[in-house]
Design a protein around this motif. Structure first.
Motif, PDB file in Angstrom:
ATOM      1  N   PHE A 158      48.336  35.408  44.893  1.00 34.41           N
ATOM      2  CA  PHE A 158      48.406  36.713  45.553  1.00 34.41           C
ATOM      3  C   PHE A 158      47.415  36.806  46.703  1.00 34.41           C
ATOM      4  CE2 PHE A 158      46.428  41.019  45.540  1.00 34.41           C
ATOM      5  CZ  PHE A 158      47.461  41.719  46.136  1.00 34.41           C
ATOM      6  N   VAL A 159      46.175  36.430  46.457  1.00 37.74           N
ATOM      7  CA  VAL A 159      45.140  36.515  47.490  1.00 37.74           C
ATOM      8  C   VAL A 159      45.432  35.521  48.610  1.00 37.74           C
ATOM      9  CG1 VAL A 159      42.679  36.199  47.971  1.00 37.74           C
ATOM     10  CG2 VAL A 159      43.395  37.460  45.942  1.00 37.74           C
ATOM     11  N   THR A 160      45.873  34.333  48.270  1.00 39.35           N
ATOM     12  CA  THR A 160      46.223  33.348  49.296  1.00 39.35           C
ATOM     13  C   THR A 160      47.337  33.879  50.191  1.00 39.35           C
ATOM     14  OG1 THR A 160      45.576  31.524  47.838  1.00 39.35           O
ATOM     15  CG2 THR A 160      46.979  30.973  49.709  1.00 39.35           C
TER      16      THR A 160
ATOM     17  N   MET B 161      43.802  24.160  37.072  1.00 41.39           N
ATOM     18  CA  MET B 161      42.382  24.444  36.816  1.00 41.39           C
ATOM     19  C   MET B 161      42.192  25.444  35.678  1.00 41.39           C
ATOM     20  SD  MET B 161      40.723  22.482  38.752  1.00 41.39           S
ATOM     21  CE  MET B 161      39.091  23.131  38.518  1.00 41.39           C
ATOM     22  N   TYR B 162      43.116  26.379  35.536  1.00 37.64           N
ATOM     23  CA  TYR B 162      43.017  27.435  34.524  1.00 37.64           C
ATOM     24  C   TYR B 162      44.304  27.464  33.699  1.00 37.64           C
ATOM     25  CZ  TYR B 162      39.480  28.889  37.916  1.00 37.64           C
ATOM     26  OH  TYR B 162      38.414  28.911  38.781  1.00 37.64           O
ATOM     27  N   PRO B 163      44.548  26.407  32.902  1.00 38.24           N
ATOM     28  CA  PRO B 163      45.838  26.308  32.200  1.00 38.24           C
ATOM     29  C   PRO B 163      46.100  27.428  31.190  1.00 38.24           C
ATOM     30  CG  PRO B 163      44.340  24.578  31.479  1.00 38.24           C
ATOM     31  CD  PRO B 163      43.678  25.279  32.626  1.00 38.24           C
ATOM     32  N   GLN B 164      45.061  28.038  30.687  1.00 35.15           N
ATOM     33  CA  GLN B 164      45.230  29.115  29.705  1.00 35.15           C
ATOM     34  C   GLN B 164      45.147  30.503  30.326  1.00 35.15           C
ATOM     35  OE1 GLN B 164      46.102  28.186  26.633  1.00 35.15           O
ATOM     36  NE2 GLN B 164      45.931  26.088  27.384  1.00 35.15           N
ATOM     37  N   ASP B 165      45.108  30.580  31.660  1.00 34.76           N
ATOM     38  CA  ASP B 165      44.875  31.858  32.326  1.00 34.76           C
ATOM     39  C   ASP B 165      45.871  32.061  33.464  1.00 34.76           C
ATOM     40  OD1 ASP B 165      43.819  34.209  33.262  1.00 34.76           O
ATOM     41  OD2 ASP B 165      41.829  33.415  33.682  1.00 34.76           O
ATOM     42  N   LEU B 166      47.078  32.512  33.106  1.00 38.26           N
ATOM     43  CA  LEU B 166      48.133  32.733  34.093  1.00 38.26           C
ATOM     44  C   LEU B 166      47.730  33.803  35.110  1.00 38.26           C
ATOM     45  CD1 LEU B 166      50.987  32.044  35.049  1.00 38.26           C
ATOM     46  CD2 LEU B 166      51.835  33.801  33.473  1.00 38.26           C
ATOM     47  N   GLU B 167      47.010  34.833  34.681  1.00 40.56           N
ATOM     48  CA  GLU B 167      46.593  35.893  35.608  1.00 40.56           C
ATOM     49  C   GLU B 167      45.687  35.338  36.711  1.00 40.56           C
ATOM     50  OE1 GLU B 167      44.823  39.051  33.329  1.00 40.56           O
ATOM     51  OE2 GLU B 167      46.682  40.211  33.399  1.00 40.56           O
ATOM     52  N   HIS B 168      44.873  34.356  36.359  1.00 39.63           N
ATOM     53  CA  HIS B 168      43.989  33.751  37.353  1.00 39.63           C
ATOM     54  C   HIS B 168      44.821  33.037  38.423  1.00 39.63           C
ATOM     55  CE1 HIS B 168      39.596  32.602  37.821  1.00 39.63           C
ATOM     56  NE2 HIS B 168      40.188  32.119  38.889  1.00 39.63           N
TER      57      HIS B 168
ATOM     58  N   PHE C 294      46.022  47.182  36.326  1.00 39.17           N
ATOM     59  CA  PHE C 294      47.148  47.730  37.079  1.00 39.17           C
ATOM     60  C   PHE C 294      47.800  46.685  37.964  1.00 39.17           C
ATOM     61  CE2 PHE C 294      44.543  51.529  36.291  1.00 39.17           C
ATOM     62  CZ  PHE C 294      45.493  52.321  35.654  1.00 39.17           C
ATOM     63  N   PHE C 295      46.977  45.818  38.531  1.00 38.49           N
ATOM     64  CA  PHE C 295      47.483  44.793  39.450  1.00 38.49           C
ATOM     65  C   PHE C 295      47.624  43.425  38.796  1.00 38.49           C
ATOM     66  CE2 PHE C 295      45.520  47.948  42.294  1.00 38.49           C
ATOM     67  CZ  PHE C 295      46.600  48.202  43.134  1.00 38.49           C
ATOM     68  N   ASP C 296      47.238  43.309  37.535  1.00 38.40           N
ATOM     69  CA  ASP C 296      47.232  42.015  36.825  1.00 38.40           C
ATOM     70  C   ASP C 296      46.430  40.980  37.593  1.00 38.40           C
ATOM     71  OD1 ASP C 296      48.711  42.825  34.598  1.00 38.40           O
ATOM     72  OD2 ASP C 296      50.612  42.462  35.621  1.00 38.40           O
ATOM     73  N   THR C 297      45.257  41.383  38.059  1.00 37.72           N
ATOM     74  CA  THR C 297      44.374  40.482  38.793  1.00 37.72           C
ATOM     75  C   THR C 297      43.109  40.232  37.992  1.00 37.72           C
ATOM     76  OG1 THR C 297      43.385  42.368  39.951  1.00 37.72           O
ATOM     77  CG2 THR C 297      45.200  41.226  41.065  1.00 37.72           C
TER      78      THR C 297
ATOM     79  N   PHE D 233      42.183  43.848  54.211  1.00 44.70           N
ATOM     80  CA  PHE D 233      41.312  42.933  53.465  1.00 44.70           C
ATOM     81  C   PHE D 233      40.556  43.703  52.380  1.00 44.70           C
ATOM     82  CE2 PHE D 233      37.089  40.982  52.937  1.00 44.70           C
ATOM     83  CZ  PHE D 233      37.463  39.734  52.470  1.00 44.70           C
ATOM     84  N   LEU D 234      40.049  44.861  52.733  1.00 53.27           N
ATOM     85  CA  LEU D 234      39.312  45.680  51.775  1.00 53.27           C
ATOM     86  C   LEU D 234      40.195  46.107  50.600  1.00 53.27           C
ATOM     87  CD1 LEU D 234      36.598  47.061  51.181  1.00 53.27           C
ATOM     88  CD2 LEU D 234      37.434  49.037  52.478  1.00 53.27           C
ATOM     89  N   VAL D 235      41.427  46.470  50.878  1.00 48.29           N
ATOM     90  CA  VAL D 235      42.354  46.867  49.811  1.00 48.29           C
ATOM     91  C   VAL D 235      42.607  45.694  48.860  1.00 48.29           C
ATOM     92  CG1 VAL D 235      44.752  47.549  49.340  1.00 48.29           C
ATOM     93  CG2 VAL D 235      43.435  48.743  51.092  1.00 48.29           C
ATOM     94  N   VAL D 236      42.788  44.498  49.407  1.00 47.61           N
ATOM     95  CA  VAL D 236      43.004  43.321  48.553  1.00 47.61           C
ATOM     96  C   VAL D 236      41.758  43.054  47.703  1.00 47.61           C
ATOM     97  CG1 VAL D 236      43.430  40.827  48.532  1.00 47.61           C
ATOM     98  CG2 VAL D 236      44.727  42.295  50.081  1.00 47.61           C
ATOM     99  N   MET D 237      40.590  43.150  48.323  1.00 40.79           N
ATOM    100  CA  MET D 237      39.347  42.913  47.573  1.00 40.79           C
ATOM    101  C   MET D 237      39.164  43.960  46.468  1.00 40.79           C
ATOM    102  SD  MET D 237      38.075  40.156  48.740  1.00 40.79           S
ATOM    103  CE  MET D 237      39.775  39.698  48.852  1.00 40.79           C
TER     104      MET D 237
END
Length: 163
Positions: free
Chosen positions: A63-65, A50-57, A118-121, A103-107
């Motif tokens: 990561f979230v999954t 879905m996002y071939p040009q966006d590895l961070e996505h 920092f998290f590359d998110t 959950f809050l920390v991940v969000m």
């Protein structure tokens, strides 16, 4: 902080020679590991497509999954034999607090802009979440199905395949 299973006093003691991680736990762990790995990899490969040009996505989606899958799976780990709904989804306030805080920390790692580098998110869209939610649930569903299978097997309702 989990209460014991309601029928714990009706069960015979574990054999002294039985390892702490018995065959039932090994089966459950393996099934859940395969399901969680499949969910995370499916999410990652879908995101790459879905996002071939966006590895961070794609990495953020994986990561979230993974994080959410583990948080959901923790609810099923509260009992080795009883299903999630039979022990009560909201019966352990400490589990709810721990999962809520996690959950809050991940969000925060995903949606607070100055933390993204920092998290590359990257922030995720509603569409991303709608795709990820079923994949997040795979390990929990696999755990519950494994418990049902093991209960039937213990009751002698599952037999070995005919050879």
């Amino acid at each position: 902080m989990e209460k014991g299973d309601p029928d714990i006093m009706n069960l015979p003691p574990r054999p002294t020679k039985e390892p702490v991680i018995n065959w039932e736990m090994q089966i459950g762990t393996a099934v859940q590991a395969v399901a969680m790995t499949a969910g995370v990899l499916l999410a990652y490969f879908w995101a790459l497509k879905m996002y071939p040009q966006d590895l961070e996505h794609a990495q953020t989606i994986a990561f979230v999954t993974l994080c959410m899958s583990e948080l959901l799976r923790a609810f099923t780990a509260r009992s080795e034999h009883h299903g999630l709904f039979s022990i009560g989804l909201f019966s352990n306030k400490w589990m709810l607090w721990a999962n809520g805080c996690s959950f809050l920390v991940v969000m925060i790692a995903v949606y607070v802009p100055f933390l993204n580098p920092f998290f590359d998110t990257v922030p995720l869209s509603i569409g991303d979440w709608l795709f990820m939610i079923p994949l997040m649930c795979l390990a929990s569903i696999a755990a519950e199905i494994t418990k049902v299978y093991l209960r039937y097997k213990a009751a002698g309702m599952v037999t070995a395949p005919i050879q």
